[in-house]
Design a protein around this motif. Structure first.
Motif, PDB file in Angstrom:
ATOM      1  N   SER A 183      -3.341  20.912  32.808  1.00 45.16           N
ATOM      2  CA  SER A 183      -2.446  21.407  32.073  1.00 45.16           C
ATOM      3  C   SER A 183      -1.748  20.615  30.832  1.00 45.16           C
ATOM      4  N   SER A 184      -1.819  19.320  31.346  1.00 45.92           N
ATOM      5  CA  SER A 184      -1.348  18.249  30.112  1.00 45.92           C
ATOM      6  C   SER A 184      -2.402  17.606  29.427  1.00 45.92           C
ATOM      7  N   GLY A 185      -3.744  18.015  29.481  1.00 42.76           N
ATOM      8  CA  GLY A 185      -4.717  17.676  28.549  1.00 42.76           C
ATOM      9  C   GLY A 185      -5.334  16.477  28.920  1.00 42.76           C
ATOM     10  N   PHE A 186      -5.143  15.890  30.078  1.00 43.43           N
ATOM     11  CA  PHE A 186      -6.263  14.862  30.529  1.00 43.43           C
ATOM     12  C   PHE A 186      -7.362  15.508  31.209  1.00 43.43           C
ATOM     13  N   ALA A 187      -8.569  14.325  31.245  1.00 41.10           N
ATOM     14  CA  ALA A 187      -9.696  14.953  31.531  1.00 41.10           C
ATOM     15  C   ALA A 187      -9.748  15.206  33.047  1.00 41.10           C
ATOM     16  N   ASP A 188      -9.151  14.602  33.983  1.00 41.36           N
ATOM     17  CA  ASP A 188      -8.969  14.735  35.310  1.00 41.36           C
ATOM     18  C   ASP A 188      -7.694  14.054  36.032  1.00 41.36           C
ATOM     19  N   GLN A 189      -7.667  14.273  37.203  1.00 37.67           N
ATOM     20  CA  GLN A 189      -6.425  13.428  37.685  1.00 37.67           C
ATOM     21  C   GLN A 189      -6.472  12.040  37.942  1.00 37.67           C
TER      22      GLN A 189
ATOM     23  N   LYS B 175       0.863  -1.505   0.165  1.00 34.64           N
ATOM     24  CA  LYS B 175       0.025   0.058   0.085  1.00 34.64           C
ATOM     25  C   LYS B 175       1.060   1.203  -0.122  1.00 34.64           C
ATOM     26  N   LEU B 176       0.410   2.195  -0.687  1.00 30.09           N
ATOM     27  CA  LEU B 176       1.249   3.378  -0.814  1.00 30.09           C
ATOM     28  C   LEU B 176       1.005   4.364   0.633  1.00 30.09           C
ATOM     29  N   ILE B 177       2.187   4.694   1.021  1.00 32.65           N
ATOM     30  CA  ILE B 177       2.164   5.249   2.422  1.00 32.65           C
ATOM     31  C   ILE B 177       2.265   6.978   2.087  1.00 32.65           C
ATOM     32  N   ASP B 178       1.388   7.704   2.663  1.00 29.20           N
ATOM     33  CA  ASP B 178       1.244   9.190   2.629  1.00 29.20           C
ATOM     34  C   ASP B 178       2.026   9.666   3.859  1.00 29.20           C
ATOM     35  N   TYR B 179       3.283   9.940   3.627  1.00 27.44           N
ATOM     36  CA  TYR B 179       4.177  10.346   4.615  1.00 27.44           C
ATOM     37  C   TYR B 179       3.649  11.807   5.123  1.00 27.44           C
ATOM     38  N   HIS B 180       3.441  12.743   4.235  1.00 28.42           N
ATOM     39  CA  HIS B 180       3.193  14.216   4.257  1.00 28.42           C
ATOM     40  C   HIS B 180       1.983  14.245   5.346  1.00 28.42           C
ATOM     41  N   SER B 181       0.865  13.568   4.983  1.00 27.08           N
ATOM     42  CA  SER B 181      -0.385  13.813   6.094  1.00 27.08           C
ATOM     43  C   SER B 181       0.012  13.037   7.335  1.00 27.08           C
ATOM     44  N   ALA B 182       0.593  11.957   7.326  1.00 21.11           N
ATOM     45  CA  ALA B 182       1.013  11.405   8.803  1.00 21.11           C
ATOM     46  C   ALA B 182       1.683  12.250   9.601  1.00 21.11           C
ATOM     47  N   GLU B 183       2.689  12.892   8.872  1.00 19.97           N
ATOM     48  CA  GLU B 183       3.681  13.993   9.594  1.00 19.97           C
ATOM     49  C   GLU B 183       2.773  15.105   9.700  1.00 19.97           C
ATOM     50  N   MET B 184       2.085  15.599   9.490  1.00 13.30           N
ATOM     51  CA  MET B 184       1.131  16.768   9.700  1.00 13.30           C
ATOM     52  C   MET B 184       0.506  16.178  10.676  1.00 13.30           C
ATOM     53  N   ALA B 185      -0.247  15.206  10.950  1.00 15.53           N
ATOM     54  CA  ALA B 185      -0.861  14.734  12.024  1.00 15.53           C
ATOM     55  C   ALA B 185       0.144  14.600  13.295  1.00 15.53           C
ATOM     56  N   ARG B 186       1.283  14.095  12.979  1.00 16.69           N
ATOM     57  CA  ARG B 186       2.307  13.867  14.107  1.00 16.69           C
ATOM     58  C   ARG B 186       2.508  15.377  14.750  1.00 16.69           C
ATOM     59  N   GLN B 187       2.559  16.118  13.738  1.00 17.45           N
ATOM     60  CA  GLN B 187       3.062  17.561  14.290  1.00 17.45           C
ATOM     61  C   GLN B 187       2.018  18.031  15.276  1.00 17.45           C
ATOM     62  N   TYR B 188       0.801  18.059  14.637  1.00 17.20           N
ATOM     63  CA  TYR B 188      -0.306  18.589  15.416  1.00 17.20           C
ATOM     64  C   TYR B 188      -0.436  17.989  16.841  1.00 17.20           C
ATOM     65  N   LEU B 189      -0.463  16.682  16.727  1.00 19.05           N
ATOM     66  CA  LEU B 189      -0.293  16.112  18.201  1.00 19.05           C
ATOM     67  C   LEU B 189       0.586  16.291  19.027  1.00 19.05           C
ATOM     68  N   HIS B 190       1.812  16.606  18.422  1.00 21.65           N
ATOM     69  CA  HIS B 190       3.133  16.935  19.153  1.00 21.65           C
ATOM     70  C   HIS B 190       2.718  18.108  19.991  1.00 21.65           C
ATOM     71  N   GLU B 191       1.955  19.268  19.466  1.00 22.34           N
ATOM     72  CA  GLU B 191       1.710  20.237  20.128  1.00 22.34           C
ATOM     73  C   GLU B 191       0.814  20.285  21.448  1.00 22.34           C
ATOM     74  N   LEU B 192       0.396  18.795  21.541  1.00 30.02           N
ATOM     75  CA  LEU B 192      -0.588  18.611  22.765  1.00 30.02           C
ATOM     76  C   LEU B 192      -1.899  19.552  22.797  1.00 30.02           C
ATOM     77  N   PRO B 193      -2.641  19.374  21.730  1.00 28.75           N
ATOM     78  CA  PRO B 193      -3.889  19.902  21.596  1.00 28.75           C
ATOM     79  C   PRO B 193      -4.807  19.460  22.828  1.00 28.75           C
ATOM     80  N   GLN B 194      -5.831  20.451  23.321  1.00 31.20           N
ATOM     81  CA  GLN B 194      -6.205  20.137  24.816  1.00 31.20           C
ATOM     82  C   GLN B 194      -7.466  19.098  24.137  1.00 31.20           C
TER      83      GLN B 194
END
Length: 286
Positions: A250-256, A173-192
């Motif tokens: 602060s780390s993005g978890f629902a609660d303690q 299967k063809l791998i779409d590196y650009h899209s996967a890396e875009m997702a990784r960078q977004y997740l790396h910023e720790l969205p709430q």
């Protein structure tokens, strides 16, 4: 073995010496319960979802496709949509189990038109399937967030295919590196708040192809990647003196409690104990 409204003999939350049922309160399109019955639990009935469950103790017996089946701890029950079944104790001590009801449409969103997996006999000893159901069949008190559910659904659908013997032949299967890396960078910023739906929009890929490519390229799922980045942030925050409650927020978890469960699963130790051991080491090595 559907619950209230689908053949249950007990109302939600009602506990008696002969049995009880507890519901999960998940913000996802899946019903999930944990229950105990000392004797008979359900008369013959059927529903239009998969019933995927796990016996925690005792023997869970049920009539299914013309035979009596006995589910014991260590296996996985997979009752196909629209198949009649009942439920009762197969031993004097009763049976304790967890079960989730999953829409076939949810499985099809991953399989994309391939036949629904059919596990003959209603019980599987497949280890991959047992592992794939861990997150879905955990304690009902441990909520499953939407991002995690989508992530778990991917594993479950493919594990069902493997257990049923209908997994498609592997092909390149063809791998779409650009899209996967875009997702990784977004997740790396720790969205709430993160969802597979948003990642689809961000990357211009459907969630299942994106999830497949992400796993291939980065060795883990999108949800797991975000969880581990959050846990790294937890360690950093705790070292600076933040409280456990503030760190969870602060780390993005629902609660303690959510943070503590994830931390313990990842590192084998609670954050409070980890912090205590860290301080002890710092003091004794000066």
């Amino acid at each position: 073995m559907k619950d209230v409204g689908h053949g249950s003999v007990l109302a939600q939350g009602e506990k008696r010496k002969n049995g009880w049922i507890s519901h999960a309160n998940d913000p996802v399109g899946m019903e999930r319960i944990e229950a105990f019955f000392a004797a008979r639990g359900y008369e013959m009935h059927r529903h239009d979802t998969y019933a995927i469950g796990r016996t925690l103790s005792g023997i869970q017996s049920f009539n299914y496709r013309g035979a009596l089946r006995n589910s014991r701890p260590g296996g996985t029950m997979v009752l196909h949509p629209d198949e009649k079944h009942d439920g009762q104790a197969g031993a004097e001590d009763g049976f304790h189990y967890r079960i989730a009801y999953i829409e076939p449409a949810a499985i099809q969103s991953v399989l994309r038109g391939r036949p629904l997996p059919y596990v003959h006999g209603g019980i599987s000893d497949d280890r991959r399937l047992f592992a794939a159901t861990d997150r879905i069949l955990r304690s009902v008190e441990d909520r499953i967030e939407t991002f995690e559910y989508d992530d778990a659904l991917y594993d479950l659908a493919h594990a069902l295919e493997a257990a049923a013997g209908t997994a498609p032949a592997s092909g390149k299967k063809l791998i779409d590196y650009h899209s996967a890396e875009m997702a990784r960078q977004y997740l790396h910023e720790l969205p709430q708040t993160a969802t597979m739906e948003y990642l689809e929009q961000l990357c211009g890929r459907d969630r299942w192809s994106l999830s497949r490519d992400f796993r291939t390229l980065f060795g883990t799922s999108p949800y797991r990647y975000l969880t581990m980045r959050r846990l790294v942030a937890v360690k950093t925050a705790l070292r600076t003196g933040q409280t456990l409650a503030d760190t969870a927020f602060s780390s993005g978890f629902a609660d303690q409690s959510h943070m503590t469960r994830q931390f313990s699963k990842a590192f084998g130790i609670s954050p409070a104990r980890w912090l205590g051991l860290l301080h002890h080491r710092q003091v004794t090595t000066r």
